[in-house]
Design a protein around this motif. Structure first.
Motif, mmCIF file in Angstrom:
data_model
loop_
_atom_site.group_PDB
_atom_site.id
_atom_site.type_symbol
_atom_site.label_atom_id
_atom_site.label_comp_id
_atom_site.label_asym_id
_atom_site.label_seq_id
_atom_site.Cartn_x
_atom_site.Cartn_y
_atom_site.Cartn_z
ATOM 1 N N ASN A 57 0.492 -1.226 0.137
ATOM 2 C CA ASN A 57 0.644 -0.079 -0.203
ATOM 3 C C ASN A 57 1.008 1.208 0.238
ATOM 4 O OD1 ASN A 57 -2.737 -1.655 -0.082
ATOM 5 N ND2 ASN A 57 -2.108 -1.399 2.590
ATOM 6 N N LEU A 58 1.997 1.198 0.924
ATOM 7 C CA LEU A 58 3.058 2.524 0.486
ATOM 8 C C LEU A 58 3.319 2.546 -0.592
ATOM 9 C CD1 LEU A 58 4.290 0.918 3.522
ATOM 10 C CD2 LEU A 58 3.828 3.676 3.812
ATOM 11 N N LEU A 61 1.141 5.195 -2.208
ATOM 12 C CA LEU A 61 1.346 6.432 -1.967
ATOM 13 C C LEU A 61 2.108 7.095 -1.829
ATOM 14 C CD1 LEU A 61 -0.110 5.764 2.009
ATOM 15 C CD2 LEU A 61 -1.012 6.984 0.020
ATOM 16 N N LEU A 107 -5.670 5.796 1.203
ATOM 17 C CA LEU A 107 -5.291 6.278 2.760
ATOM 18 C C LEU A 107 -6.321 5.072 3.016
ATOM 19 C CD1 LEU A 107 -3.782 9.480 3.008
ATOM 20 C CD2 LEU A 107 -2.806 7.731 3.320
ATOM 21 N N ALA A 110 -5.574 1.328 3.141
ATOM 22 C CA ALA A 110 -4.268 1.008 3.403
ATOM 23 C C ALA A 110 -4.862 0.881 5.135
ATOM 24 C CB ALA A 110 -3.146 2.764 3.660
ATOM 25 N N ILE A 111 -5.689 2.548 5.802
ATOM 26 C CA ILE A 111 -6.051 2.472 7.401
ATOM 27 C C ILE A 111 -7.372 0.802 7.400
ATOM 28 C CG2 ILE A 111 -7.622 3.433 8.746
ATOM 29 C CD1 ILE A 111 -6.364 5.380 7.402
ATOM 30 N N ARG A 143 -1.003 2.285 11.143
ATOM 31 C CA ARG A 143 -2.184 3.106 11.035
ATOM 32 C C ARG A 143 -2.157 4.556 11.506
ATOM 33 N NH1 ARG A 143 -6.587 0.933 14.473
ATOM 34 N NH2 ARG A 143 -5.821 1.278 16.274
ATOM 35 N N TYR A 145 0.882 5.938 10.962
ATOM 36 C CA TYR A 145 1.344 7.170 9.861
ATOM 37 C C TYR A 145 0.513 7.582 9.143
ATOM 38 C CZ TYR A 145 5.180 8.763 6.510
ATOM 39 O OH TYR A 145 6.000 9.388 6.121
ATOM 40 N N TYR A 146 -0.761 6.377 8.252
ATOM 41 C CA TYR A 146 -1.611 7.195 7.523
ATOM 42 C C TYR A 146 -2.860 8.053 7.603
ATOM 43 C CZ TYR A 146 0.013 2.378 5.263
ATOM 44 O OH TYR A 146 0.660 1.662 5.025
ATOM 45 N N TYR A 147 -3.136 8.108 8.987
ATOM 46 C CA TYR A 147 -3.903 8.928 9.743
ATOM 47 C C TYR A 147 -2.754 10.701 9.877
ATOM 48 C CZ TYR A 147 -8.589 6.325 10.693
ATOM 49 O OH TYR A 147 -8.981 5.909 11.081
#
Length: 567
Positions: A57-58, A61, A107, A110-111, A143, A145-147
Motif C-alpha cells: 500500500n505504501l 502513496l 489512505l 491502507a487504514i 495506521r 502514519y496514514y492518519y
C-alpha cells in the motif's frame, strides 16, 4: 521481506470501498484453495501474509509527488506557462481533482488493511506471543502514519479504528485534535511492541515509530490545540534519544546514501524505513486500492523525477543515463539551486549533474559533438558572454534556468542524479531502488527544529551543525586555509535556515508541502520563491487544507460531511 511476493487482501470490502463505491467488489478474487478469512487468517502463516499485505500500500502513496511538492517554495511545474492547480492554487484547485481523490481513497484503503490486521491479531491461534505483539505494533505504526498524512492534508477526517464488515454511507469528520490523540496513542503502543532491529529488511521497527512520534509532537506543537513548548520539548527528547541510543548512525558522506555504484548502498546505518522494491520485476507492481492499475506500474519511478526531457536533443536522446522524465510531476524551480554553497557543500554535486554528456555523435543547433563530449553545462558561477561564446557546448547560467531553447516554454536546469539507477531501460515505472521514507539525517533536523522552538538554541545548533559537518566537502579551502567543515558551521539559526537545510538534505525524500505547512511558512515562502504561484497570487490561508474529495461528500448520504472552507 524485500524479495518476497506480497499477497493482496481478497476477502472483504475495506473501508475505502464503503467510502467511495458502496458495495462494489473492487478486488477480483479467485479462491482457489477454498480458504476463507475465518479459516486462513487465524493461522500463523495466514496472519503473516495479512501483515505483509500492509506494505505494498505504501508504494502508491510514494509513487506520485504532486501533492507533496507542487505549490511549494522549491518546486514548480515543468512548463512555465502551466497553471497546474496544485501549483498555482487557482480556481481549478477543487474537490474533483484526481490526485486528491485517489490520495484519500488509498489512505483509507491502507487504514482498512491495518484495521483488518489488528482485528485478526485478536483471533489468530498458535502464534508466538512476541511475534504477534510485533506484528500488532507494525500495523499500529502504519495506521498512525496514514492518519498523520490525512490530518495534515485534510484536517478533520473520519477516525475509523475497526475493520469494515459491511458498507456504510454514514461517516462524520472527527476533529483533527482527536485524530492526533489517536496517532500518539498508536505510536506509543507501537514503540512498546516493536523490536529495535529486524532481519527482514523493510519491516517497520521501533525506530520508525520513534521518528514519526517525534515529528508528530513537533507538528502538534505549532497548532492552536497543541502543547507548544511542551510538545516541542517532547519532540526534541524523542529525536535525541533515537539519535543517541541507536542502532542508527549517519553515513560518513551524503553521496554514499545515493550512489548506486556502491554495493548494497541502500541497506545502511542511516535508513530507518524505506519502501521496498526488488530487482525481480514480478514482485514490484504498484497497487491502488489493492489492485494492479490498468496501465501496469511495475516498479519505482523515483529515478524519473526532477528531470527535464533530453530526448529532443539528438546527441543525448533516449538515454538510460538520464532516463525518461516525468514532466507532469513537480520539478525543481530556480530558487532551489540558489540554496547550495557550491564551493563548500558536497551535496550539490551528489544531487545533480551540472554537465550533460553526448551519448551519440551529431549536430545540435549548429554545434557538433562526439560521443563523450559535454553538450550542456551549468556553471556554479555565471559565465560572461565572452566565456559562453568560447565554448562549443551550451552554457546556462543560474539565472537562465527558467526556459529552454530545446523544448519551448519549459525549464532547463541541472538534472538530478540523486535517485539515478544504473543501466535502466528508457521507460516508465521500471525502477528497482527503494524509496527512503525516514532516515537519521531527518531525525537530526527534527531535533534541531524542536530544540529551536523549545528555546534551546545551543542544542538546536548542535544537531543542525552535525548535518552541516557531514555535508561539507573534505579538506581545506585553499582560498581561506580553513577546513570546509568549519566554514559550514552556523552560529545563528532560524526556521528558514532549517527549511533551507531540509531542502538541501532531503529534496525528493521529504514531503515538502507538509514541512512548509507545519512551520507556518507555506504561504510566505511559496509566494516569495515559486514564480508560477507568485504570478497567480491566489494562495490563501484556506489552502493550508486540501479540499475533501467530492466523491466522498456525494456518497456519504447518511450524515453531514461538510467541505473544507474556501472550496
Amino acid at each position: 521481506m524485500k524479495y518476497s511476493q506480497n499477497k493482496i487482501l481478497w476477502f472483504a470490502c475495506l473501508i475505502i470501498v464503503s467510502f467511495t463505491f458502496g458495495c462494489k467488489k473492487y478486488l477480483e478474487e479467485s479462491n482457489l484453495g477454498s480458504q476463507t478469512a475465518e479459516t486462513y487468517y487465524i493461522t500463523p502463516s495466514g496472519f503473516e501474509d495479512l501483515v505483509k499485505s500492509n506494505y505494498p500500500n505504501l508504494r502508491f502513496l510514494f509513487d506520485n509527488n504532486t501533492l507533496y511538492n507542487f505549490g511549494t517554495d522549491i518546486f514548480s511545474s515543468y512548463a512555465v506557462t502551466d497553471v497546474v492547480p496544485l501549483n498555482s492554487y487557482n480556481s481549478s484547485l477543487n474537490s474533483s481533482i484526481t490526485d486528491i481523490d485517489t490520495y484519500w481513497k488509498q489512505l483509507y484503503y491502507a487504514i482498512g488493511t491495518t484495521n483488518n490486521t489488528l482485528y485478526w491479531a485478536t483471533q489468530v491461534k498458535g502464534m508466538d506471543a512476541t511475534t504477534l505483539n510485533t506484528r500488532t505494533g507494525e500495523a499500529k505504526a502504519l495506521r498512525a502514519y496514514y492518519y498523520y498524512m490525512l490530518a495534515e492534508t485534510f484536517g478533520d477526517v473520519p477516525l475509523v479504528l475497526e475493520r469494515a464488515t459491511s458498507a456504510s454511507v454514514s461517516f462524520t469528520r472527527t476533529p483533527e485534535q482527536q485524530v492526533y490523540v489517536q496517532i500518539i496513542k498508536d505510536l506509543t503502543e507501537a514503540i512498546a511492541a516493536l523490536p529495535i532491529t529486524t532481519t527482514d529488511q523493510g519491516r517497520v521497527t521501533k525506530g520508525f515509530a520513534q521518528h514519526l512520534l517525534a515529528k508528530v509532537y513537533l507538528t502538534r506543537g505549532y497548532k492552536t490545540y497543541g502543547g507548544g513548548t511542551a510538545d516541542f520539548t517532547q519532540a526534541a527528547t524523542l529525536a535525541e534519544n533515537l539519535i543517541t541510543t541507536g542502532p542508527y548512525s549517519l553515513r560518513p558522506t551524503f553521496s554514499s546514501l545515493f550512489d548506486p555504484t556502491v554495493a548494497n548502498f541502500q541497506i545502511n546505518s542511516e535508513v530507518i524505513f524505506s519502501v521496498q522494491y526488488s530487482t525481480n520485476a514480478a514482485t514490484n507492481p504498484v497497487y491502488y486500492l489493492g489492485k494492479a492499475q490498468t496501465t501496469p506500474i511495475v516498479g519505482n519511478n523515483l529515478h524519473q523525477n526532477f528531470l527535464w526531457e533530453t530526448n529532443p536533443i539528438s546527441v543525448i536522446g533516449r538515454s538510460a543515463l538520464y532516463n525518461k522524465a516525468i514532466v507532469t510531476n513537480a520539478v525543481p524551480d530556480p530558487y532551489f539551486f540558489t540554496l547550495f554553497d557550491k564551493a563548500r557543500d558536497s551535496r550539490y554535486q551528489a544531487t545533480v549533474w551540472n554537465a550533460l554528456i553526448a551519448q551519440a555523435a551529431g549536430t545540435v543547433n549548429g554545434k557538433t559533438f562526439a560521443v563523450g563530449d559535454t553538450v550542456i553545462y551549468y556553471p556554479d558561477v555565471a559565465f560572461t558572454a565572452v566565456q559562453k561564446a568560447a565554448k562549443k557546448y551550451f552554457v546556462f547560467n543560474p539565472d537562465e534556468y527558467h526556459s529552454s531553447p530545446f523544448s519551448g516554454l519549459t525549464r532547463t536546469y541541472p538534472q538530478f542524479k540523486k535517485f539515478r539507477e544504473l543501466n535502466l531501460a528508457y521507460t516508465d515505472n521500471s525502477g528497482t531502488r527503494d524509496t527512503y521514507v525516514f532516515r537519521l539525517g531527518e531525525t537530526y533536523l527534527i531535533a534541531a527544529e524542536a530544540y529551536l522552538q523549545a528555546g534551546n538554541l545551543s542544542k538546536a545548533l548542535q544537531y543542525y551543525n552535525a548535518m552541516r559537518t557531514r555535508a561539507a566537502k573534505t579538506g581545506i579551502n585553499p582560498g581561506s586555509g580553513v577546513a570546509y567543515a568549519t566554514e559550514m558551521q552556523a552560529s545563528t539559526l532560524t526556521l528558514d535556515d532549517i527549511l533551507d537545510e531540509r531542502a538541501r538534505e532531503l529534496t525528493g525524500e521529504e514531503l515538502r508541502w507538509f514541512e512548509l505547512k507545519r512551520t507556518g511558512k507555506l504561504l510566505s515562502r511559496t509566494l516569495a520563491f515559486n514564480d508560477e504561484a507568485k504570478a497567480t497570487n491566489a494562495l490563501k490561508s484556506f489552502h493550508l487544507l486540501r479540499p475533501i474529495p467530492q466523491s466522498q461528500i456525494d456518497l456519504n448520504r447518511g450524515a453531514s460531511f461538510p467541505q473544507n472552507p474556501g472550496y
